[in-house]
Write a protein that holds these residues in place. Structure first.
Motif, mmCIF file in Angstrom:
data_model
loop_
_atom_site.group_PDB
_atom_site.id
_atom_site.type_symbol
_atom_site.label_atom_id
_atom_site.label_comp_id
_atom_site.label_asym_id
_atom_site.label_seq_id
_atom_site.Cartn_x
_atom_site.Cartn_y
_atom_site.Cartn_z
ATOM 1 N N MET A 163 0.880 -1.342 -0.007
ATOM 2 C CA MET A 163 -0.016 0.014 -0.020
ATOM 3 C C MET A 163 0.741 1.304 -0.016
ATOM 4 O O MET A 163 1.887 1.187 0.394
ATOM 5 N N ALA A 164 0.136 2.246 -0.620
ATOM 6 C CA ALA A 164 1.135 3.452 -0.688
ATOM 7 C C ALA A 164 0.718 4.493 0.252
ATOM 8 O O ALA A 164 -0.248 4.574 0.814
ATOM 9 N N ASN A 165 1.805 5.237 0.822
ATOM 10 C CA ASN A 165 1.577 6.676 1.409
ATOM 11 C C ASN A 165 1.226 7.743 0.659
ATOM 12 O O ASN A 165 2.199 8.118 -0.389
ATOM 13 N N ILE A 166 -0.019 8.501 0.714
ATOM 14 C CA ILE A 166 -0.433 9.513 -0.173
ATOM 15 C C ILE A 166 -0.763 10.648 0.401
ATOM 16 O O ILE A 166 -1.197 10.889 1.564
ATOM 17 N N LEU A 167 0.090 11.713 -0.290
ATOM 18 C CA LEU A 167 -0.019 12.934 0.504
ATOM 19 C C LEU A 167 -0.808 13.794 -0.488
ATOM 20 O O LEU A 167 -0.408 14.194 -1.675
ATOM 21 N N VAL A 168 -1.693 14.430 0.047
ATOM 22 C CA VAL A 168 -2.638 15.364 -0.710
ATOM 23 C C VAL A 168 -2.298 16.835 -0.148
ATOM 24 O O VAL A 168 -2.969 17.034 0.937
ATOM 25 N N VAL A 169 -1.901 17.866 -0.957
ATOM 26 C CA VAL A 169 -1.479 19.110 -0.369
ATOM 27 C C VAL A 169 -2.561 20.022 -0.924
ATOM 28 O O VAL A 169 -2.893 20.125 -1.993
ATOM 29 N N GLY A 170 -3.155 20.918 0.097
ATOM 30 C CA GLY A 170 -3.958 21.954 -0.166
ATOM 31 C C GLY A 170 -3.717 23.352 0.191
ATOM 32 O O GLY A 170 -3.272 23.530 1.237
ATOM 33 N N PRO A 171 -3.892 24.256 -0.572
ATOM 34 C CA PRO A 171 -3.639 25.784 -0.039
ATOM 35 C C PRO A 171 -4.410 26.090 1.261
ATOM 36 O O PRO A 171 -4.036 26.680 2.167
ATOM 37 N N HIS A 172 -5.700 25.476 1.176
ATOM 38 C CA HIS A 172 -6.618 25.949 2.114
ATOM 39 C C HIS A 172 -7.596 24.696 2.306
ATOM 40 O O HIS A 172 -7.793 23.872 1.330
ATOM 41 N N PRO A 173 -8.232 24.421 3.631
ATOM 42 C CA PRO A 173 -9.024 23.301 3.704
ATOM 43 C C PRO A 173 -10.134 23.671 3.054
ATOM 44 O O PRO A 173 -10.612 24.517 2.783
ATOM 45 N N ASP A 174 -10.415 22.504 2.031
ATOM 46 C CA ASP A 174 -11.558 22.484 1.201
ATOM 47 C C ASP A 174 -11.011 22.023 -0.098
ATOM 48 O O ASP A 174 -11.574 21.710 -1.106
ATOM 49 N N ASP A 175 -9.725 22.527 -0.383
ATOM 50 C CA ASP A 175 -9.039 22.352 -1.739
ATOM 51 C C ASP A 175 -9.104 21.063 -2.278
ATOM 52 O O ASP A 175 -9.392 20.565 -3.452
#
Length: 246
Positions: free
Chosen positions: A1-13
């Motif tokens: 399984m992979a470690n997936i990082l999801v980056v957002g400028p603001h919460p909700d992006d």
């Protein structure tokens, strides 16, 4: 399984751009970590405490139900606390994100698509691109977010871009992710941000637009719903059997 990082400028992006994919990957047992660069405030109806509560609620909504997905993992969330509306591409910002990548040992990173009207979005994407490189540099200390354990130097294998853009155009993606069965959870996670998409009358149509977008992109690959992504690097396939429809 992979470690997936999801980056957002603001919460909700992250929820707007790829909430269905987040929910699907977590249900499959991947370790999905959402990184909010800012707290998203100030906004007309929000405040830092309320917005943080909305972000936590959204992450819980995207997390799998253990009864339905016994092998799933909860979606986690962290922030590095840069200032909304004033995000700049600096070495300190790069290293803060690189520290998250190391602590998480990220295999796959998602960032906002690099063409956007919002300066924060453009800056964050540049930060993430350079942080990916910085994270692999040895003999260079990186800050570690509160609640995480420092990690070794690493280089995330993949960097993909999701669409949460303020430009009025239709995405021209490199690939589409089938999110059939997960769109409702995505829409619910967006509605969790009441200060952004429920209280402001002008934003109440966003959820409907996101639903229509999911149907449109799903139709492009013969499924019910899909989300678009872009990559600058070629994606390798080991078997054509992974293609939708085969």
């Amino acid at each position: 399984m992979a470690n997936i990082l999801v980056v957002g400028p603001h919460p909700d992006d992250q929820e707007l751009g790829m909430g269905g994919t987040i929910a699907k990957m977590a249900s499959l047992g991947h370790d999905v970590l959402l990184l909010d660069i800012t707290d998203g405030e100030p906004t007309p109806y929000g405040d830092p405490v309320t917005r943080a509560g909305e972000a936590d609620a959204a992450a819980k909504i995207l997390s799998p139900d253990p009864a339905e997905h016994p092998g799933g993992k909860p979606v986690r969330r962290v922030t590095i606390g840069l200032q909304n509306r004033l995000v700049e591409h600096t070495i300190a910002a790069r290293h803060a994100v690189a520290g998250v990548m190391r602590a998480h040992q990220s295999d796959v990173v998602f960032a906002p698509y690099f063409e956007d009207a919002h300066p924060d979005h453009r800056a964050v994407t540049r930060i993430v691109e350079d942080a990916r490189f910085d994270a692999k540099l040895t003999k260079l200390e990186m800050p570690t977010p509160q609640g995480m354990t420092p990690g070794q130097a690493c280089y995330p294998r993949w960097l993909f871009y999701y669409y949460a853009t303020h430009l009025r155009w239709v995405a021209d993606p490199s690939f589409l992710m089938d999110i059939t069965g997960f769109l409702d959870r995505k829409l619910e996670s967006i509605r969790a941000y009441r200060t952004q998409f429920v209280l402001p009358e002008k934003n109440r149509g966003v959820v409907e637009w996101v639903e229509a977008s999911g149907r449109y992109f799903g139709s492009r690959i013969g499924v019910t719903h899909a989300e678009p992504f872009f990559t600058k690097e070629p994606v390798g396939l080991s078997d054509l059997g992974v293609l939708v429809g085969l």
